[in-house]
Design a protein around this motif. Sequence first.
Motif, PDB file in Angstrom:
ATOM      1  N   VAL A  93     -33.239 -36.397 -44.119  1.00  0.00           N
ATOM      2  CA  VAL A  93     -34.157 -37.531 -44.096  1.00  0.00           C
ATOM      3  C   VAL A  93     -35.445 -37.069 -44.769  1.00  0.00           C
ATOM      4  CG1 VAL A  93     -35.382 -39.219 -42.672  1.00  0.00           C
ATOM      5  CG2 VAL A  93     -33.144 -38.344 -41.934  1.00  0.00           C
ATOM      6  N   TYR A  94     -35.843 -37.752 -45.820  1.00  0.00           N
ATOM      7  CA  TYR A  94     -36.989 -37.272 -46.583  1.00  0.00           C
ATOM      8  C   TYR A  94     -37.668 -38.403 -47.338  1.00  0.00           C
ATOM      9  CZ  TYR A  94     -33.748 -37.301 -50.626  1.00  0.00           C
ATOM     10  OH  TYR A  94     -32.859 -37.658 -51.603  1.00  0.00           O
ATOM     11  N   ARG A  95     -38.831 -38.088 -47.899  1.00  0.00           N
ATOM     12  CA  ARG A  95     -39.576 -39.031 -48.732  1.00  0.00           C
ATOM     13  C   ARG A  95     -39.659 -38.446 -50.140  1.00  0.00           C
ATOM     14  NH1 ARG A  95     -44.710 -41.584 -47.221  1.00  0.00           N
ATOM     15  NH2 ARG A  95     -43.570 -43.513 -47.650  1.00  0.00           N
ATOM     16  N   ALA A  96     -39.395 -39.283 -51.126  1.00  0.00           N
ATOM     17  CA  ALA A  96     -39.396 -38.800 -52.507  1.00  0.00           C
ATOM     18  C   ALA A  96     -39.863 -39.891 -53.446  1.00  0.00           C
ATOM     19  CB  ALA A  96     -38.005 -38.324 -52.906  1.00  0.00           C
ATOM     20  N   GLY A  97     -40.468 -39.466 -54.542  1.00  0.00           N
ATOM     21  CA  GLY A  97     -40.939 -40.392 -55.559  1.00  0.00           C
ATOM     22  C   GLY A  97     -42.332 -40.006 -56.014  1.00  0.00           C
ATOM     23  N   THR A 144     -38.355 -34.990 -43.483  1.00  0.00           N
ATOM     24  CA  THR A 144     -38.527 -35.473 -42.112  1.00  0.00           C
ATOM     25  C   THR A 144     -37.562 -34.800 -41.155  1.00  0.00           C
ATOM     26  OG1 THR A 144     -39.231 -37.621 -42.980  1.00  0.00           O
ATOM     27  CG2 THR A 144     -38.597 -37.530 -40.654  1.00  0.00           C
ATOM     28  N   ALA A 145     -36.323 -34.649 -41.584  1.00  0.00           N
ATOM     29  CA  ALA A 145     -35.313 -34.047 -40.706  1.00  0.00           C
ATOM     30  C   ALA A 145     -34.163 -33.500 -41.539  1.00  0.00           C
ATOM     31  CB  ALA A 145     -34.789 -35.071 -39.702  1.00  0.00           C
ATOM     32  N   LEU A 146     -33.569 -32.420 -41.054  1.00  0.00           N
ATOM     33  CA  LEU A 146     -32.390 -31.817 -41.680  1.00  0.00           C
ATOM     34  C   LEU A 146     -31.428 -31.398 -40.589  1.00  0.00           C
ATOM     35  CD1 LEU A 146     -30.744 -30.454 -43.998  1.00  0.00           C
ATOM     36  CD2 LEU A 146     -32.143 -28.403 -43.599  1.00  0.00           C
ATOM     37  N   THR A 147     -30.186 -31.851 -40.691  1.00  0.00           N
ATOM     38  CA  THR A 147     -29.136 -31.389 -39.784  1.00  0.00           C
ATOM     39  C   THR A 147     -27.978 -30.852 -40.606  1.00  0.00           C
ATOM     40  OG1 THR A 147     -28.118 -33.598 -39.656  1.00  0.00           O
ATOM     41  CG2 THR A 147     -29.751 -33.053 -37.972  1.00  0.00           C
ATOM     42  N   VAL A 148     -27.456 -29.712 -40.177  1.00  0.00           N
ATOM     43  CA  VAL A 148     -26.316 -29.079 -40.832  1.00  0.00           C
ATOM     44  C   VAL A 148     -25.247 -28.848 -39.774  1.00  0.00           C
ATOM     45  CG1 VAL A 148     -25.500 -27.090 -42.131  1.00  0.00           C
ATOM     46  CG2 VAL A 148     -27.822 -27.939 -42.511  1.00  0.00           C
ATOM     47  N   ASN A 149     -24.094 -29.475 -39.973  1.00  0.00           N
ATOM     48  CA  ASN A 149     -23.014 -29.421 -38.983  1.00  0.00           C
ATOM     49  C   ASN A 149     -23.513 -29.819 -37.601  1.00  0.00           C
ATOM     50  OD1 ASN A 149     -21.066 -28.665 -40.827  1.00  0.00           O
ATOM     51  ND2 ASN A 149     -21.243 -26.474 -40.405  1.00  0.00           N
ATOM     52  N   GLY A 150     -24.397 -30.812 -37.571  1.00  0.00           N
ATOM     53  CA  GLY A 150     -24.902 -31.346 -36.309  1.00  0.00           C
ATOM     54  C   GLY A 150     -26.084 -30.601 -35.723  1.00  0.00           C
ATOM     55  N   ALA A 151     -26.436 -29.450 -36.282  1.00  0.00           N
ATOM     56  CA  ALA A 151     -27.563 -28.653 -35.772  1.00  0.00           C
ATOM     57  C   ALA A 151     -28.837 -29.000 -36.539  1.00  0.00           C
ATOM     58  CB  ALA A 151     -27.257 -27.175 -35.895  1.00  0.00           C
ATOM     59  N   THR A 152     -29.926 -29.208 -35.801  1.00  0.00           N
ATOM     60  CA  THR A 152     -31.204 -29.520 -36.431  1.00  0.00           C
ATOM     61  C   THR A 152     -31.881 -28.255 -36.940  1.00  0.00           C
ATOM     62  OG1 THR A 152     -31.521 -31.452 -35.003  1.00  0.00           O
ATOM     63  CG2 THR A 152     -33.480 -30.533 -36.069  1.00  0.00           C
ATOM     64  N   TYR A 173     -46.407 -19.770 -40.944  1.00  0.00           N
ATOM     65  CA  TYR A 173     -45.787 -18.469 -40.659  1.00  0.00           C
ATOM     66  C   TYR A 173     -45.458 -18.405 -39.165  1.00  0.00           C
ATOM     67  CZ  TYR A 173     -44.847 -13.489 -40.614  1.00  0.00           C
ATOM     68  OH  TYR A 173     -44.223 -12.269 -40.488  1.00  0.00           O
ATOM     69  N   PRO A 174     -44.299 -17.870 -38.785  1.00  0.00           N
ATOM     70  CA  PRO A 174     -43.259 -17.334 -39.669  1.00  0.00           C
ATOM     71  C   PRO A 174     -42.488 -18.450 -40.364  1.00  0.00           C
ATOM     72  CG  PRO A 174     -42.517 -17.284 -37.399  1.00  0.00           C
ATOM     73  CD  PRO A 174     -43.952 -17.731 -37.361  1.00  0.00           C
ATOM     74  N   ARG A 175     -41.879 -18.088 -41.478  1.00  0.00           N
ATOM     75  CA  ARG A 175     -41.134 -19.055 -42.256  1.00  0.00           C
ATOM     76  C   ARG A 175     -39.875 -19.498 -41.531  1.00  0.00           C
ATOM     77  NH1 ARG A 175     -44.177 -21.662 -45.659  1.00  0.00           N
ATOM     78  NH2 ARG A 175     -45.083 -20.427 -47.321  1.00  0.00           N
ATOM     79  N   SER A 176     -39.504 -20.776 -41.761  1.00  0.00           N
ATOM     80  CA  SER A 176     -38.222 -21.276 -41.286  1.00  0.00           C
ATOM     81  C   SER A 176     -37.114 -20.686 -42.149  1.00  0.00           C
ATOM     82  CB  SER A 176     -38.203 -22.798 -41.358  1.00  0.00           C
ATOM     83  OG  SER A 176     -36.917 -23.308 -41.105  1.00  0.00           O
ATOM     84  N   SER A 177     -35.892 -20.828 -41.695  1.00  0.00           N
ATOM     85  CA  SER A 177     -34.763 -20.301 -42.459  1.00  0.00           C
ATOM     86  C   SER A 177     -34.470 -21.138 -43.695  1.00  0.00           C
ATOM     87  CB  SER A 177     -33.510 -20.235 -41.578  1.00  0.00           C
ATOM     88  OG  SER A 177     -33.168 -21.522 -41.076  1.00  0.00           O
ATOM     89  N   VAL A 178     -35.006 -22.364 -43.748  1.00  0.00           N
ATOM     90  CA  VAL A 178     -34.799 -23.241 -44.907  1.00  0.00           C
ATOM     91  C   VAL A 178     -36.162 -23.745 -45.389  1.00  0.00           C
ATOM     92  CG1 VAL A 178     -33.763 -25.377 -45.765  1.00  0.00           C
ATOM     93  CG2 VAL A 178     -32.521 -23.960 -44.117  1.00  0.00           C
ATOM     94  N   ILE A 179     -36.382 -23.695 -46.702  1.00  0.00           N
ATOM     95  CA  ILE A 179     -37.629 -24.183 -47.278  1.00  0.00           C
ATOM     96  C   ILE A 179     -37.353 -25.211 -48.354  1.00  0.00           C
ATOM     97  CG2 ILE A 179     -38.826 -21.993 -46.823  1.00  0.00           C
ATOM     98  CD1 ILE A 179     -38.590 -21.402 -49.857  1.00  0.00           C
ATOM     99  N   LEU A 180     -38.374 -26.014 -48.649  1.00  0.00           N
ATOM    100  CA  LEU A 180     -38.330 -26.947 -49.774  1.00  0.00           C
ATOM    101  C   LEU A 180     -38.826 -26.204 -51.002  1.00  0.00           C
ATOM    102  CD1 LEU A 180     -38.165 -29.797 -51.070  1.00  0.00           C
ATOM    103  CD2 LEU A 180     -40.513 -30.175 -50.238  1.00  0.00           C
ATOM    104  N   ARG A 181     -38.021 -26.219 -52.064  1.00  0.00           N
ATOM    105  CA  ARG A 181     -38.398 -25.503 -53.281  1.00  0.00           C
ATOM    106  C   ARG A 181     -38.466 -26.441 -54.467  1.00  0.00           C
ATOM    107  NH1 ARG A 181     -34.457 -20.961 -55.673  1.00  0.00           N
ATOM    108  NH2 ARG A 181     -33.361 -22.873 -56.323  1.00  0.00           N
TER     109      ARG A 181
END
Length: 217
Positions: free
Chosen positions: A152-156, A102-110, A121-129
């Motif tokens: 913030v994510y959904r898992a299960g 849902t959301a990812l922030t690193v050092n306050g940056a989304t 495409y184009p790919r984001s700098s971060v992917i789910l693997r």
Amino acid sequence: DRHRVTDQLGRGAFGLPAFGDSMDSESMSSLDWVAPIAAYLNLGGDALRAAGPVLADIGSGVQAAIEDRIGRHLEVRDHTDVLNGNGKRTLFLPWDPVVSITALTVNGATIVVDDPSVGTYPRSSVILRDRNSLVYTNGGVFPEGFGNVVVVYRAGYELPPPALVTAGVLWGAQILRNRDRVGIASVSTAGQTTSFSNDIPPHIAKMIAPHIRWGKP
């Protein structure tokens, strides 16, 4: 640990952990344990009505214990995890399989996270693997820091593996049968000792072992 919570009495019914997650999952299970456990025990009519609330409590406790052992939820839950940056391009999430970010922030940056299965495409700098980790694709890393990565994510499991459901039903039925003896470490009669325990029984542990997330964060 991060998964175990307590009810008003400090423990769930029959010494099992109360159902839920300490900070980031839904508070109630949507899985029905009453019907399958009752069917296994051939309970019906008045017996089922009387045992229903007890079976629901047992099922929730069994589900929580199985989830805690395997490191995965038997149903999809919402999570908000505050993680430490590790200085590497890959960051494993505490729970899997991940359904969506849902959301990812690193050092306050989304940062936008792409799912490779979607084919954007184009790919984001971060992917789910591999449904369990976030990976920088542009040479970047998750900078080292304390609590500087928020996900913030959904898992299960969207559909829990049948073996895990069967394990829960068998264990729940066993607990109901022995409910009057729970808490007794052992009973000696005529030179024979019968043990009762709230730990995961060996045959149940064997059934769920293939689904354990080894090396979970």
